[in-house]
Write a protein that holds these residues in place. Structure first.
Motif, PDB file in Angstrom:
ATOM      1  N   THR A  11     -18.913  31.930 -40.826  1.00 60.22           N
ATOM      2  CA  THR A  11     -19.266  32.590 -42.085  1.00 60.22           C
ATOM      3  C   THR A  11     -18.569  31.889 -43.246  1.00 60.22           C
ATOM      4  OG1 THR A  11     -19.443  34.710 -40.933  1.00 60.22           O
ATOM      5  CG2 THR A  11     -19.251  34.795 -43.331  1.00 60.22           C
ATOM      6  N   HIS A  12     -19.368  31.499 -44.246  1.00 59.79           N
ATOM      7  CA  HIS A  12     -18.797  30.854 -45.431  1.00 59.79           C
ATOM      8  C   HIS A  12     -17.993  31.861 -46.238  1.00 59.79           C
ATOM      9  CE1 HIS A  12     -20.616  26.961 -44.918  1.00 59.79           C
ATOM     10  NE2 HIS A  12     -21.762  27.556 -44.595  1.00 59.79           N
ATOM     11  N   LYS A  13     -16.894  31.385 -46.801  1.00 61.44           N
ATOM     12  CA  LYS A  13     -15.962  32.250 -47.515  1.00 61.44           C
ATOM     13  C   LYS A  13     -16.555  32.775 -48.822  1.00 61.44           C
ATOM     14  CE  LYS A  13     -11.068  32.185 -48.811  1.00 61.44           C
ATOM     15  NZ  LYS A  13      -9.847  31.351 -48.794  1.00 61.44           N
ATOM     16  N   TYR A  14     -17.281  31.911 -49.535  1.00 63.44           N
ATOM     17  CA  TYR A  14     -17.830  32.280 -50.843  1.00 63.44           C
ATOM     18  C   TYR A  14     -19.353  32.187 -50.811  1.00 63.44           C
ATOM     19  CZ  TYR A  14     -12.979  31.265 -52.081  1.00 63.44           C
ATOM     20  OH  TYR A  14     -11.614  31.239 -52.124  1.00 63.44           O
ATOM     21  N   SER A  15     -20.008  33.047 -51.628  1.00 67.86           N
ATOM     22  CA  SER A  15     -21.472  33.052 -51.626  1.00 67.86           C
ATOM     23  C   SER A  15     -22.081  32.676 -52.974  1.00 67.86           C
ATOM     24  CB  SER A  15     -21.987  34.432 -51.209  1.00 67.86           C
ATOM     25  OG  SER A  15     -21.565  35.421 -52.134  1.00 67.86           O
ATOM     26  N   HIS A  56     -17.957  34.910 -56.143  1.00 67.68           N
ATOM     27  CA  HIS A  56     -18.144  36.052 -55.244  1.00 67.68           C
ATOM     28  C   HIS A  56     -17.819  35.650 -53.806  1.00 67.68           C
ATOM     29  CE1 HIS A  56     -20.545  37.244 -58.707  1.00 67.68           C
ATOM     30  NE2 HIS A  56     -20.488  38.493 -58.249  1.00 67.68           N
ATOM     31  N   PHE A  57     -17.288  36.623 -53.046  1.00 68.07           N
ATOM     32  CA  PHE A  57     -17.030  36.432 -51.622  1.00 68.07           C
ATOM     33  C   PHE A  57     -18.342  36.384 -50.847  1.00 68.07           C
ATOM     34  CE2 PHE A  57     -12.642  38.142 -52.343  1.00 68.07           C
ATOM     35  CZ  PHE A  57     -11.960  37.075 -51.817  1.00 68.07           C
ATOM     36  N   HIS A  58     -18.222  36.086 -49.563  1.00 70.39           N
ATOM     37  CA  HIS A  58     -19.379  35.989 -48.669  1.00 70.39           C
ATOM     38  C   HIS A  58     -20.189  37.272 -48.631  1.00 70.39           C
ATOM     39  CE1 HIS A  58     -17.680  38.450 -45.368  1.00 70.39           C
ATOM     40  NE2 HIS A  58     -16.535  38.020 -45.857  1.00 70.39           N
ATOM     41  N   ASP A  59     -19.540  38.411 -48.830  1.00 72.27           N
ATOM     42  CA  ASP A  59     -20.224  39.700 -48.760  1.00 72.27           C
ATOM     43  C   ASP A  59     -20.788  40.147 -50.106  1.00 72.27           C
ATOM     44  OD1 ASP A  59     -17.867  40.264 -50.067  1.00 72.27           O
ATOM     45  OD2 ASP A  59     -17.149  41.721 -48.592  1.00 72.27           O
ATOM     46  N   GLY A  60     -20.699  39.254 -51.121  1.00 72.71           N
ATOM     47  CA  GLY A  60     -21.251  39.573 -52.443  1.00 72.71           C
ATOM     48  C   GLY A  60     -20.261  40.225 -53.382  1.00 72.71           C
ATOM     49  N   GLU A  61     -19.071  40.542 -52.903  1.00 71.35           N
ATOM     50  CA  GLU A  61     -18.057  41.202 -53.739  1.00 71.35           C
ATOM     51  C   GLU A  61     -17.467  40.180 -54.709  1.00 71.35           C
ATOM     52  OE1 GLU A  61     -13.640  43.113 -53.088  1.00 71.35           O
ATOM     53  OE2 GLU A  61     -15.125  43.415 -51.498  1.00 71.35           O
ATOM     54  N   SER A  86      -6.612  37.580 -59.341  1.00 73.01           N
ATOM     55  CA  SER A  86      -5.707  36.820 -58.472  1.00 73.01           C
ATOM     56  C   SER A  86      -6.500  35.969 -57.472  1.00 73.01           C
ATOM     57  CB  SER A  86      -4.725  37.734 -57.739  1.00 73.01           C
ATOM     58  OG  SER A  86      -5.377  38.533 -56.793  1.00 73.01           O
ATOM     59  N   GLN A  87      -7.632  36.486 -57.000  1.00 77.99           N
ATOM     60  CA  GLN A  87      -8.460  35.725 -56.084  1.00 77.99           C
ATOM     61  C   GLN A  87      -9.086  34.514 -56.787  1.00 77.99           C
ATOM     62  OE1 GLN A  87     -10.890  39.052 -55.012  1.00 77.99           O
ATOM     63  NE2 GLN A  87      -9.715  39.490 -53.143  1.00 77.99           N
ATOM     64  N   MET A  88      -9.457  34.689 -58.049  1.00 74.83           N
ATOM     65  CA  MET A  88      -9.993  33.576 -58.843  1.00 74.83           C
ATOM     66  C   MET A  88      -8.920  32.498 -59.015  1.00 74.83           C
ATOM     67  SD  MET A  88     -13.184  33.908 -59.816  1.00 74.83           S
ATOM     68  CE  MET A  88     -13.479  33.131 -61.382  1.00 74.83           C
ATOM     69  N   LYS A  89      -7.686  32.957 -59.244  1.00 74.28           N
ATOM     70  CA  LYS A  89      -6.575  32.035 -59.417  1.00 74.28           C
ATOM     71  C   LYS A  89      -6.343  31.233 -58.135  1.00 74.28           C
ATOM     72  CE  LYS A  89      -2.074  32.308 -61.647  1.00 74.28           C
ATOM     73  NZ  LYS A  89      -1.022  33.216 -62.118  1.00 74.28           N
ATOM     74  N   LYS A  90      -6.403  31.915 -57.005  1.00 75.61           N
ATOM     75  CA  LYS A  90      -6.219  31.256 -55.708  1.00 75.61           C
ATOM     76  C   LYS A  90      -7.352  30.254 -55.453  1.00 75.61           C
ATOM     77  CE  LYS A  90      -5.544  32.191 -50.825  1.00 75.61           C
ATOM     78  NZ  LYS A  90      -5.524  33.175 -49.758  1.00 75.61           N
TER      79      LYS A  90
END
Length: 172
Positions: A131-135, A145-150, A155-159
């Protein structure tokens, strides 16, 4: 094994014991002599190793190469063959480890050659490598967005930006 002529049964048992050992030794000697006569010394060390590792253990003889000389010991042929099998299994395990390490290194090198945009699209989840991490990605190739569309939080953008910049350095 001194062979005496005092007893027929003693000499017969000595001959029975020594025959396979002496036959193997004579075959080895002939092979080495033939190479020497042909002035072809290639493979002589391999023949010596094969004699030590393949022939002698079947005869119940352990030959240990020491500095300056070799030492022989009598042992149970079955035990020597088990030891040999274990060495072969260990060798195969080490070769498999090397192969896997080379594959991992090649995969890592291939990932380092990807552009940051492609790299981010190739990232997978740690617990599910299919499963790809980003979608969803923006125009610059940064994930949004994450793989699940979230959507990614701050902080996640920074990472993700750190991962992107790290890949940019590897790519350049």
């Amino acid at each position: 094994f001194p062979i005496s002529s005092s007893s027929t049964s003693d000499s017969t048992s000595s001959v029975d014991i020594l025959t396979p050992i002496l036959d193997s030794l004579m075959d080895f000697r002939s092979s080495v002599r033939d190479k020497a006569r042909a002035k072809d010394t290639s493979g002589v060390l391999e023949q010596c190793d094969s004699f030590r590792d393949d022939i002698l253990p079947r005869l119940g003889i352990r030959l240990e190469d020491k500095v300056g000389k070799s030492v022989w010991k009598l042992a149970d042929p079955a035990e020597l063959l088990r030891e040999r099998e274990q060495k072969e299994m260990e060798k195969l395990r080490q070769e498999e480890e090397k192969r896997l390490a080379a594959e991992a290194s090649a995969k890592k090198e291939a990932m380092n050659r990807l552009s940051p945009e492609d790299y981010m699209k190739q990232l997978t989840l740690d617990d599910d490598p299919t499963t790809h991490k980003y979608s969803v990605f923006d125009a610059t190739g940064m994930p949004t967005h994450f793989h699940d569309g979230e959507p990614l939080n701050k902080s996640q953008m920074k990472k993700a930006a750190k991962e992107f910049q790290s890949q940019q350095k590897k790519f350049e």
